[in-house]
Enzyme design. Structure first.
Site, PDB file in Angstrom:
ATOM      1  N   ASP A  16       0.727  -1.328  -0.046  1.00  0.00           N
ATOM      2  CA  ASP A  16       0.060   0.144  -0.005  1.00  0.00           C
ATOM      3  C   ASP A  16       0.914   1.432  -0.040  1.00  0.00           C
ATOM      4  O   ASP A  16       2.078   1.255   0.650  1.00  0.00           O
ATOM      5  CB  ASP A  16      -0.803   0.031   1.282  1.00  0.00           C
ATOM      6  CG  ASP A  16      -1.942   0.903   1.054  1.00  0.00           C
ATOM      7  OD1 ASP A  16      -2.323   1.529  -0.056  1.00  0.00           O
ATOM      8  OD2 ASP A  16      -2.833   0.977   2.279  1.00  0.00           O
ATOM      9  N   HIS A  33       2.947   3.322  -9.232  1.00  0.00           N
ATOM     10  CA  HIS A  33       2.592   1.755  -9.167  1.00  0.00           C
ATOM     11  C   HIS A  33       4.167   1.066  -9.800  1.00  0.00           C
ATOM     12  O   HIS A  33       4.359   0.018  -9.488  1.00  0.00           O
ATOM     13  CB  HIS A  33       1.431   1.465 -10.022  1.00  0.00           C
ATOM     14  CG  HIS A  33       0.109   1.929  -9.466  1.00  0.00           C
ATOM     15  ND1 HIS A  33       0.100   1.579  -8.167  1.00  0.00           N
ATOM     16  CD2 HIS A  33      -0.635   2.664  -9.949  1.00  0.00           C
ATOM     17  CE1 HIS A  33      -1.289   2.070  -7.671  1.00  0.00           C
ATOM     18  NE2 HIS A  33      -1.763   2.770  -8.545  1.00  0.00           N
ATOM     19  N   LEU A 127      10.432 -20.696  -4.405  1.00  0.00           N
ATOM     20  CA  LEU A 127       9.727 -19.860  -3.815  1.00  0.00           C
ATOM     21  C   LEU A 127       8.582 -19.941  -4.574  1.00  0.00           C
ATOM     22  O   LEU A 127       8.274 -19.682  -5.862  1.00  0.00           O
ATOM     23  CB  LEU A 127      10.193 -18.286  -4.051  1.00  0.00           C
ATOM     24  CG  LEU A 127       9.323 -17.168  -3.429  1.00  0.00           C
ATOM     25  CD1 LEU A 127       8.887 -17.292  -2.201  1.00  0.00           C
ATOM     26  CD2 LEU A 127       9.538 -15.933  -3.968  1.00  0.00           C
TER      27      LEU A 127
HETATM   28  C1  FPP Z   1      -1.926   0.401  -3.465  1.00  0.00           C
HETATM   29  O1  FPP Z   1      -1.423   1.516  -3.605  1.00  0.00           O
HETATM   30  C2  FPP Z   1      -1.445  -0.443  -4.612  1.00  0.00           C
HETATM   31  C3  FPP Z   1      -2.039  -1.091  -5.410  1.00  0.00           C
HETATM   32  C4  FPP Z   1      -3.920  -1.019  -5.344  1.00  0.00           C
HETATM   33  C5  FPP Z   1      -1.423  -1.663  -6.880  1.00  0.00           C
HETATM   34  C6  FPP Z   1      -0.281  -2.582  -6.462  1.00  0.00           C
HETATM   35  C7  FPP Z   1       0.423  -2.639  -7.584  1.00  0.00           C
HETATM   36  C8  FPP Z   1       1.721  -2.744  -7.859  1.00  0.00           C
HETATM   37  C9  FPP Z   1       2.593  -2.928  -6.261  1.00  0.00           C
HETATM   38  C10 FPP Z   1       2.657  -2.683  -8.958  1.00  0.00           C
HETATM   39  C11 FPP Z   1       1.956  -3.691  -9.890  1.00  0.00           C
HETATM   40  C12 FPP Z   1       2.253  -4.997  -9.650  1.00  0.00           C
HETATM   41  C13 FPP Z   1       1.307  -5.892 -10.010  1.00  0.00           C
HETATM   42  C14 FPP Z   1       1.746  -7.466  -9.889  1.00  0.00           C
HETATM   43  C15 FPP Z   1       0.255  -5.804 -10.770  1.00  0.00           C
HETATM   44  P1  FPP Z   1      -2.396   2.574  -3.375  1.00  0.00           P
HETATM   45  O2  FPP Z   1      -2.422   3.006  -5.004  1.00  0.00           O
HETATM   46  O3  FPP Z   1      -3.682   2.319  -2.971  1.00  0.00           O
HETATM   47  O4  FPP Z   1      -1.658   3.843  -2.743  1.00  0.00           O
HETATM   48  P2  FPP Z   1      -2.395   4.896  -2.007  1.00  0.00           P
HETATM   49  O5  FPP Z   1      -3.013   4.384  -0.703  1.00  0.00           O
HETATM   50  O6  FPP Z   1      -1.333   5.807  -1.209  1.00  0.00           O
HETATM   51  O7  FPP Z   1      -3.159   5.823  -2.903  1.00  0.00           O
END
Ligand code: FPP
Length: 240
Positions: A16, A33, A127
């Protein structure tokens, strides 16, 4: 120091804070991201090098569809980039990729890339890297209950439904080779909740929360987090 004799068998991570990381820098959310994906790759590498058996990451929840299409499609493009570009390294490291969630519903190009990765890494024995995609735990439990209801209707189950039966039809069950429950669930960015992630499987998990935003979650921070887990006293409801 990390005690290599007491590593968790299964680490699950709620990644997150990509959006906030980007906002702090005045750059687009997708750039956050992208940085998050790089962080994820480093954590896969370190988990594999440490000899951890299972790593599960929450990459896309059933609620994430509410975001702009630009962001949603961008996340899936990142996924394609990851599975396409890094397939060789995953194989080299003997990593087996798995997926949990209703992933038939994700964009076709992403699904095809994932299918290829699942197929190419299926015989790897290192893994087990499990990506939760279009995953929601309530939907997962509901799905298992429906499978069981159907079996009862068909007369395949007599008597009581047991916990083992429910567990068998979760994404972590039979279809993914029976993944053990996570020993530790890590959530970054200072939020302290599960957000519909592994509700059944987390019954006895330790939770470690850190204020670090996901793109800043380096392998060094990861090891510190695992040390925090090791400092906990796990009793599973019993006494020592
Ligand atoms: C949370 O940050 C992250 C996500 C909802 C997406 C996770 C994606 C990745 C780590 C990269 C892509 C990897 C794959 C495997 C698809 P947020 O956007 O909720 O952050 P915020 O709460 O600060 O807005």
């Amino acid at each position: 120091m990390l005690d290599m004799t007491r590593l968790p068998q299964h680490v699950a991570i709620i990644m997150d804070g990509n959006g906030r990381w980007a906002k702090k820098r005045g750059i687009p959310r997708l750039a956050g991201h992208n940085a998050g994906m790089e962080a994820m790759k480093e954590i896969v590498r370190r988990s594999s090098d440490l000899g951890i058996k299972y790593l599960t990451v929450y990459a896309f929840s059933t609620e994430n569809w509410k975001r702009s299409w630009e962001e949603v499609s961008g996340i899936f493009k990142l996924l394609i980039k990851f599975v396409d570009l890094d397939l060789d390294e995953l194989n080299e490291k003997n990593v087996k990729v798995r997926v949990m969630g209703d992933y038939q519903a994700i964009p076709e190009a992403a699904r095809k890339s994932m299918d290829e990765t699942l197929e190419t890494t299926k015989d790897n024995t290192g893994l087990q890297f499990c990506i939760a995609l279009n995953y929601g735990s309530r939907a997962e439990i509901t799905r298992a209950v429906n499978v069981l209801a159907e079996k009862v209707r068909a007369g395949e189950i007599e008597g009581e439904i047991t916990e083992e039966m429910i567990a068998r039809y979760l994404y972590t069950g039979e279809e993914n080779g029976n993944v053990p429950d996570p020993d530790v669930i890590i959530r970054t960015s200072g939020e302290e909740r599960l957000s519909n992630f592994m509700l059944w499987q987390s019954a006895y998990s330790e939770f470690v929360f850190t204020d670090v935003l996901w793109p800043d979650f380096t392998p060094e921070v990861y090891e510190k987090t695992l040390e925090e887990f090791q400092a906990r006293d796990r009793r599973f409801g019993g006494r020592k």
